[in-house]
Design an enzyme around this catalytic site. Structure first.
Site, PDB file in Angstrom:
ATOM      1  N   HIS A   1      -4.081 -69.042  -5.358  1.00  0.00           N
ATOM      2  CA  HIS A   1      -4.530 -69.401  -6.713  1.00  0.00           C
ATOM      3  C   HIS A   1      -5.569 -70.502  -6.640  1.00  0.00           C
ATOM      4  O   HIS A   1      -5.391 -71.498  -5.949  1.00  0.00           O
ATOM      5  CB  HIS A   1      -3.364 -69.800  -7.619  1.00  0.00           C
TER       6      HIS A   1
HETATM    7  P1  AMP Z   1      -0.344 -75.686  -6.433  1.00  0.00           P
HETATM    8  O1  AMP Z   1       0.082 -77.061  -6.074  1.00  0.00           O
HETATM    9  O2  AMP Z   1      -1.778 -75.444  -6.069  1.00  0.00           O
HETATM   10  O3  AMP Z   1       0.577 -74.606  -5.907  1.00  0.00           O
HETATM   11  O4  AMP Z   1      -0.302 -75.625  -8.026  1.00  0.00           O
HETATM   12  C1  AMP Z   1       0.546 -74.800  -8.773  1.00  0.00           C
HETATM   13  C2  AMP Z   1       0.143 -74.871 -10.236  1.00  0.00           C
HETATM   14  O5  AMP Z   1       0.902 -73.919 -10.961  1.00  0.00           O
HETATM   15  C3  AMP Z   1       0.381 -76.233 -10.898  1.00  0.00           C
HETATM   16  O6  AMP Z   1      -0.816 -76.684 -11.492  1.00  0.00           O
HETATM   17  C4  AMP Z   1       1.476 -75.934 -11.957  1.00  0.00           C
HETATM   18  O7  AMP Z   1       1.292 -76.694 -13.132  1.00  0.00           O
HETATM   19  C5  AMP Z   1       1.274 -74.464 -12.222  1.00  0.00           C
HETATM   20  N1  AMP Z   1       2.459 -73.715 -12.617  1.00  0.00           N
HETATM   21  C6  AMP Z   1       3.735 -73.898 -12.183  1.00  0.00           C
HETATM   22  N2  AMP Z   1       4.534 -72.920 -12.684  1.00  0.00           N
HETATM   23  C7  AMP Z   1       3.741 -72.101 -13.442  1.00  0.00           C
HETATM   24  C8  AMP Z   1       3.973 -70.916 -14.202  1.00  0.00           C
HETATM   25  N3  AMP Z   1       5.195 -70.358 -14.266  1.00  0.00           N
HETATM   26  N4  AMP Z   1       2.927 -70.354 -14.864  1.00  0.00           N
HETATM   27  C9  AMP Z   1       1.687 -70.902 -14.802  1.00  0.00           C
HETATM   28  N5  AMP Z   1       1.398 -72.027 -14.090  1.00  0.00           N
HETATM   29  C10 AMP Z   1       2.413 -72.613 -13.417  1.00  0.00           C
END
Ligand code: AMP
Ligand code: ZN
Length: 207
Positions: free
Chosen positions: A113
């Site tokens: 992502h």
């Molecule tokens: P990372 O540290 O790059 O894995 O970031 C994960 C991101 O996903 C963070 O910015 C969270 O706020 C976001 N996040 C966590 N759970 C969800 C979810 N169920 N749907 C959408 N975004 C999410």
């Protein structure tokens, strides 16, 4: 702080397993839920981050199951270029804000992502030093760097635990001026003033 605790602090907001699914699968659930989707193509989905760390915060994911930046290779250059083209559309659609795009060096959630986040960093969800440093230090790998490294080397090296820890422990500093806050509440107050005073914000050091 343990590695697991640190990862949780970035991406996982709760320890509770929802519907018996592991929290780290949350993005895969969201990308299949129309209410979370901002934009999509045959190969890519852009969702709204559930816990936005700025006024605008999207996540761009491939439909193909690419686990993380560490699984990228030269076969993925075409999907990365599609990321870049959708990113340009998003920048066009949000001309009133400055956006940056990139990947966390050590992601916490499954499925590759890319974060697309406005540089104001004003949000109630931006609470911890780890949140801040994950977007404002070299822990955040810009999109262009990832594409270049994949084109040149065919892989992204795993960051050492020591570097990962030290980046997330970096002393707080404003991303728009030289202000050095003592803590997150001070920084959040300061960031809100940058938004409030708009164009003058690069000239002034608010305290
Ligand atoms: P990372 O540290 O790059 O894995 O970031 C994960 C991101 O996903 C963070 O910015 C969270 O706020 C976001 N996040 C966590 N759970 C969800 C979810 N169920 N749907 C959408 N975004 C999410
Ligand atoms: Zn500042």
């Amino acid at each position: 702080m343990s590695k697991r605790k640190m990862l949780s602090a970035i991406g996982k907001e709760s320890n509770v397993k929802k519907n018996n699914k592991h929290w780290s699968l949350g993005l895969i659930e969201s990308m299949n839920d129309p209410k979370h989707i901002y934009k999509e193509t045959d190969r890519v989905v852009v969702i709204k981050d559930k816990y936005p760390k700025a006024k605008i915060h999207y996540l761009m994911l491939p439909r193909d199951n690419i686990e993380s930046i560490h699984k990228l290779n030269k076969k993925h250059i075409s999907i990365l270029k599609e990321f870049g083209s959708i990113l340009q559309d998003i920048i066009e659609e949000n001309k009133d804000v400055t956006l940056k795009a990139g990947f966390h060096a050590v992601p916490s959630m499954q499925r590759l992502h890319m974060h697309i986040i406005s540089t104001d960093m004003v949000s109630p969800c931006l609470r911890t030093k780890i949140h801040w440093n994950s977007f404002t230090t070299d822990f955040f790998i810009p999109y262009e760097d990832v594409l270049r490294k994949i084109e040149q080397n065919g892989h992204i090296e795993v960051m050492s635990t020591d570097l990962h820890k030290s980046l997330l422990a970096t002393k707080l500093k404003c991303n728009k001026c030289s202000y050095v806050p003592r803590n997150m509440p001070q920084l959040r107050k300061h960031l809100a003033k940058h938004v409030q005073y708009g164009v003058l914000n690069t000239l002034w050091n608010f305290t």
